[in-house]
Design an enzyme around this catalytic site. Structure first.
Site, short mmCIF file in Angstrom:
data_model
loop_
_atom_site.label_atom_id
_atom_site.label_comp_id
_atom_site.label_asym_id
_atom_site.label_seq_id
_atom_site.Cartn_x
_atom_site.Cartn_y
_atom_site.Cartn_z
N PHE A 104 -7.23 29.70 41.50
CA PHE A 104 -8.54 29.97 40.91
C PHE A 104 -8.36 30.20 39.41
CE2 PHE A 104 -10.86 32.05 44.75
CZ PHE A 104 -10.87 30.83 45.37
N GLU A 144 -6.10 16.81 43.53
CA GLU A 144 -4.64 16.73 43.42
C GLU A 144 -4.15 15.30 43.68
OE1 GLU A 144 -2.46 19.36 46.00
OE2 GLU A 144 -0.61 19.15 44.83
N HIS A 201 -2.34 28.69 54.00
CA HIS A 201 -2.28 28.92 52.55
C HIS A 201 -1.94 30.40 52.33
CE1 HIS A 201 -2.77 28.93 48.41
NE2 HIS A 201 -4.04 28.59 48.27
#
Lengths: 353, 395
Positions: B383, B301, B325
Site C-alpha cells: 500500500f 505486475e 499473503h
C-alpha cells in the site's frame, strides 16, 4: 562527507509552522497534553482530499509541503518518514468499529489511513514522486533511524536530496489510556519542574517535523548534519558513550556550545542531566519536552530547535536550563533516551566551509 | 567501500510449516497451507480461508521453551522461530550474534493482543498488553530473545516491509557500516487486518488464484522469514549460500491502495534492482512475483513484467497461492524461497493457475522445474504505492 540541512518545518503545540525561530509566546499544556496548533490545511493541501484525511495525515503533510515549498530547486530523490505508533486515530476508529459492528459492514477509510506509511505514500501521490519511499518505526528511535537511512543514502551517492520527517499523534482515547495507566504527569511540567520533579508521568504531545537534506551546499544550506547514533547498550556509562560518539568527529564534550537534552520531568530521564555535571562545561543546556510534549518522534522538535539555534544564535529563555541563551551556537548535540534504556545522539554544526 | 553481501542463514515459519525443510517439502510437492480458520478468533471464521501457521500460541511457546503464562504477541513468537533458525544455520558464535544487527519489517506488531481488549477502561492488563503494541517493540523483543545487541530497527511500509528491511541491511553491509545483520519480517494474522482487507473487498473466499483470469482476491496468511546477511569477507568458509546482489525501492504514485495499470512503480523497482546487481533482463532465471491474487495487483505486475522483459520474460510464479499473503513478512518468506531456488536449482510454480488475462500474452510457471538458476528476482509491493525488488545470485 557532509550532509546539509536546507529547510525545516515543524508543526507542534507551539506556533512553529512557517517560522525559523521559537515564538515569543508559548503555549502550556491543556488537560495534561500538548496538541498541535490548528493550521490552515487548505493553504497546503487539495481541498477535495481533506475530508478523507485524519488529523495526523493533514498536519504531517502540511509540514512536509511547507518544507518543500521553502526551496525552489529541491527535487527529492527519496522520502524517508518515521513514526513510533503510526496513525492512531484511524487505528482506534477501525478497532472500535470492528468491535461495535461485530466485524460486519466495515468502512475501509480508517483501515487505509491506519498504515504507518500512509503519509509517505500521500506525499508521493500528491507530488507525483516515483522515488524510494521508506518508513521507519522504532519507538523513541524512529526519527533517528530515518536520519541514519537518509544520511547513508546521501553519503553512498544513492541520492542528492532527501525529504526526511517524523510524526506522531495523540487522540482523546490515547490521553485517557495514558491516564489509566498512570503515565500522565500529575503536575504541570515547566522549565523548573523538568529538572527537579519526581513526576511519574509525562505530558503527552504530538507533532510533525520535516527536513530537506542535501549533499550539495548552496546559499540555502544553513546547518551541517554530522552524525547520528543509536546506542542499544553501552559500557561505562552515558558520559563515556557520548565522548566516544563525539570523538568520531574529533570533538570532545567541552567543544559543545549547545546541549539539548530529552528530559521530561520523570526520574527516568534524570540520567541525561548527569551529563552536565562534569563534561560539557562550555555548553548552554536546553530542554524541549515541556514545549513539544513527549512523543516517539519528539526529537523532530529538538532537531528543528537545533537548526534554529545555529542559524539565529539564540534559543528561547524557556528552553534554557543552564548558560547563556543568546550566543553563537557552533556545535550542537542532542541527547535523548528511551524507556527501554537506549540513547540517541545527533551532532550538528554550522561548519559550512 | 563496496563489499559483496552473502546470505549465510535462513529461517522461516509459515502456513507450510515450521522451518525451512518443512516449507521446502510443501513447496516442492505443491501442498497448500491455505485452509479453514482454526486459530484466529474472528466472526468471519466461516467466510474465509487463511494461511495460518498450524500451531496455537501455546504450541509455539512450547517449541521455543517459553513459559506459557508469558504475555507476548503471536507476531513475536513467529519471529522468534524464524530468527532462531536463521542464526543456528549461520553458525555464528555468541559474541558474533551480540554484535550482529537486526532490521525487521512488520505491519501489525502486537495488534493480535491489542484487538482483544474490548474495554480499555476495565482491562486489568492494559499496560502490559499495550507495551507489546508498537511494531518496534516486536523487533526489540526479537533482538533480546536472540541475544542481538547491534543496530536494531523496524520498517513498516505495508506489504514491502520485509523486502525493505533486507535492502537496508544490504546497504549497511555493502557500505562497510555493518558486518552482519539479520533481516526479514514477521506478521501474525489479526482480526484488524482480516477486517481491513475484507472492507477493501480484495479477499477471495476460496483459495486464491494468482495471475489466473478467474482470480478475485487474496487469502491472508501469517508467518516470519529472516535471512542472515554477512559481508563476504567476514563470512565463515563454506557458509555463504548465495549473494544478495540487487535491491531497489520505488513508488508508483498512483493510488493509496491500488497499483497503476501500467505497473510504473514495479518497473522502476525491478529495473533499478537489476542495475544494482549489474545484470540484464535476459540473465534473470526466475521471478518470485508479489502475485497476491487480486485482480489489480496481478494485472499491474504481469503488465510490468511483460513491458520490462519484452521478449525475455523469465518464468514467474506466486508462492502466495500456497502460503497466503503474509503482509509484512512476505519479503522475508519469499527471500528464503528465492535462496532455496538457487541452492536447489529448482523453481516452484505455485498452484491454482489455469488461464492468463485475455490482454496478456505471458503466463506464469505451472510446474516446478529444474534447471540452471543463476539470478532470482523477488518482488514485494505494498500500500502507499510502495514497490520493492530484491535479487539473489548464485555464488
Amino acid at each position: 562527507m557532509a550532509v546539509y540541512l536546507k529547510a525545516s518545518s515543524m508543526v507542534s503545540a507551539q506556533d512553529t509552522l512557517n517560522r525559523s525561530d521559537m515564538p515569543e509566546n508559548l503555549v502550556n499544556a491543556e488537560n495534561s497534553a500538548l496538541k498541535t496548533r490548528p493550521c490552515n490545511y487548505k493553504d497546503y493541501l487539495p481541498a477535495a482530499s481533506l475530508r478523507r484525511m485524519s488529523r495526523i495525515v493533514k498536519f504531517s503533510l502540511v509540514s512536509a509541503f511547507d518544507c518543500l515549498n521553502q526551496l525552489e530547486d529541491f527535487t527529492p530523490d527519496a522520502i524517508i518518514t518515521s513514526t513510533g505508533l503510526g496513525c492512531l486515530e484511524d487505528t482506534i476508529t477501525f478497532l472500535t468499529q470492528m468491535h461495535q459492528n461485530e466485524e460486519k459492514l466495515m468502512n475501509p477509510s480508517s483501515f487505509i489511513g491506519s498504515t504507518h506509511n500512509s503519509i509517505g505514500g500521500q506525499i508521493a501521490l500528491l507530488k507525483k514522486l516515483r522515488i524510494p519511499n521508506l518508513t521507519h518505526t522504532q519507538m523513541e528511535g524512529s526519527f533517528e533511524s530515518a536520519l541514519i537511512d537518509a544520511m547513508m543514502m546521501l553519503e553512498d551517492g544513492e541520492a542528492n536530496n532527501i525529504l526526511v520527517g517524523g510524526f506522531d499523534e495523540i487522540t482523546p482515547e490515547t490521553i485517557l489510556l495514558w491516564k489509566n495507566m498512570g503515565c500522565l504527569s500529575e503536575n504541570e511540567v515547566n522549565r523548573e519542574t523538568l529538572v527537579n520533579s519526581t513526576n511519574k508521568g509525562i505530558i503527552p504531545g504530538e507533532g510533525a517535523g520535516f527536513f530537506a537534506l542535501s549533499k550539495n551546499k548552496d546559499q540555502s544550506s544553513k546547518v551541517k548534519l554530522c552524525g547520528i547514533r543509536i546506542r542499544h547498550s553501552y559500557n561505562g556509562g552515558l558520559n563515556v558513550a557520548v565522548s566516544e560518539f563525539l570523538s568520531e568527529y574529533d570533538m570532545k564534550p567541552g567543544d559543545i556550545d549547545l546541549l539539548i537534552l530529552g528530559v521530561d520531568g520523570t526520574p527516568d530521564t534524570h540520567t541525561l542531566l548527569n551529563l552536565t555535571n562534569n563534561d560539557f562545561e562550555n555548553a548552554t543546556v536546553a530542554a524541549f519536552k515541556h514545549l513539544s510534549g513527549s512523543f516517539n518522534t519528539d526529537t523532530t522538535f529538538a532537531f528543528w530547535l537545533a537548526g534554529c539555534a545555529i542559524v539565529n544564535g539564540k534559543i528561547h529563555p524557556e528552553c534554557c536550563l543552564k548558560g547563556a541563551n543568546i550566543r553563537k551556537f557552533k556545535h550542537v548535540l542532542l541527547v535523548n533516551s528511551s524507556k527501554a534504556g537506549n540513547f540517541t545522539f545527533i551532532y550538528l554544526n554550522d561548519d559550512l566551509e | 567501500m563496496s563489499r559483496k553481501v552473502v546470505v549465510t542463514g535462513l529461517g522461516i515459519i509459515s502456513a507450510l510449516g515450521t522451518g525451512a525443510e518443512n516449507n521446502m517439502i510443501a513447496l516442492s510437492e505443491g501442498h497448500t497451507g491455505i485452509a479453514s480458520v482454526e486459530h484466529l478468533k474472528t466472526r468471519l471464521k466461516d467466510e474465509f480461508v487463511l494461511g495460518e501457521v498450524k500451531c496455537s500460541n501455546d504450541e509455539l511457546k512450547h517449541l521455543l521453551g517459553i513459559n506459557k503464562q508469558l504475555l507476548i504477541s503471536r507476531t513475536c513468537l513467529l519471529a522468534f522461530h524464524a530468527g532462531r533458525e536463521a542464526l543456528e544455520m549461520s553458525g555464528l558464535k555468541e559474541d558474533e550474534i551480540k554484535s550482529c544487527g537486526l532490521i525487521s519489517g512488520t505491519t501489525v506488531g502486537g495488534m493480535d493482543l491489542t484487538e482483544q481488549i474490548r474495554d480499555f477502561t476495565t482491562e486489568k492488563n492494559l499496560k502490559k498488553i499495550l507495551s507489546n503494541h508498537p511494531c518496534g517493540d516486536t523487533t526489540e523483543k526479537l533482538a533480546s530473545f536472540l541475544g542481538i545487541k547491534g543496530f536494531t530497527t523496524t520498517y513498516n511500509t505495508a506489504c514491502s516491509s520485509a523486502a525493505n528491511a533486507i535492502m537496508f541491511a544490504a546497504r549497511l553491509i555493502k557500505s562497510g557500516r555493518a558486518d552482519r545483520i539479520l533481516a526479514g519480517g514477521t506478521d501474525a494474522l489479526s482480526c484488524f487486518t482480516l477486517n481491513g482487507f475484507n472492507s477493501l473487498m480484495i479477499l477471495d473466499r476460496n483459495p486464491c488464484r494468482p495471475f489466473d483470469q478467474s482470480r478475485s482476491g487474496l487469502n491472508l496468511g501469517e508467518g516470519a522469514g529472516y535471512i542472515l546477511l554477512e559481508a563476504e569477507e567476514v563470512a565463515k568458509p563454506g557458509k555463504a549460500l548465495v549473494y544478495l546482489s540487487g535491491y531497489a525501492n520505488s513508488n508508483d504514485a498512483h493510488h493509496q491502495t491500488a497499483s497503476s495499470p501500467e505497473g510504473t512503480g514495479a518497473i522502476l523497482s525491478m529495473q533499478k534492482a537489476m542495475e544494482v546487481a549489474g545484470i540484464s533482463c535476459s540473465e534473470v532465471s526466475y521471478i518470485n512475483a508479489h502475485g497476491t491474487g487480486t485482480p489489480n495487483n496481478d494485472a499491474s505486475e504481469a503488465r510490468a513484467i511483460a513491458t520490462l522483459f519484452g521478449p525475455n520474460v523469465p518464468p514467474y510464479s506466486s508462492t502466495k497461492s500456497l502460503t497466503g499473503h503474509t503482509l509484512g513478512a512476505c519479503g522475508g518468506i519469499e527471500a528464503v524461497f528465492s535462496v532455496k531456488s538457487i541452492l536447489n536449482q529448482e523453481i516452484y510454480a505455485g498452484i491454482n493457475f489455469t488461464l492468463s488475462d485475455e490482454d496478456l500474452d505471458i503466463s506464469p510457471l505451472t510446474h516446478n522445474r529444474k534447471g540452471q538458476i543463476n539470478h532470482v528476482l523477488s518482488n514485494s509491493f505494498g500500500f502507499g504505492g510502495n514497490n520493492s525488488s530484491l535479487i539473489f545470485s548464485k555464488i
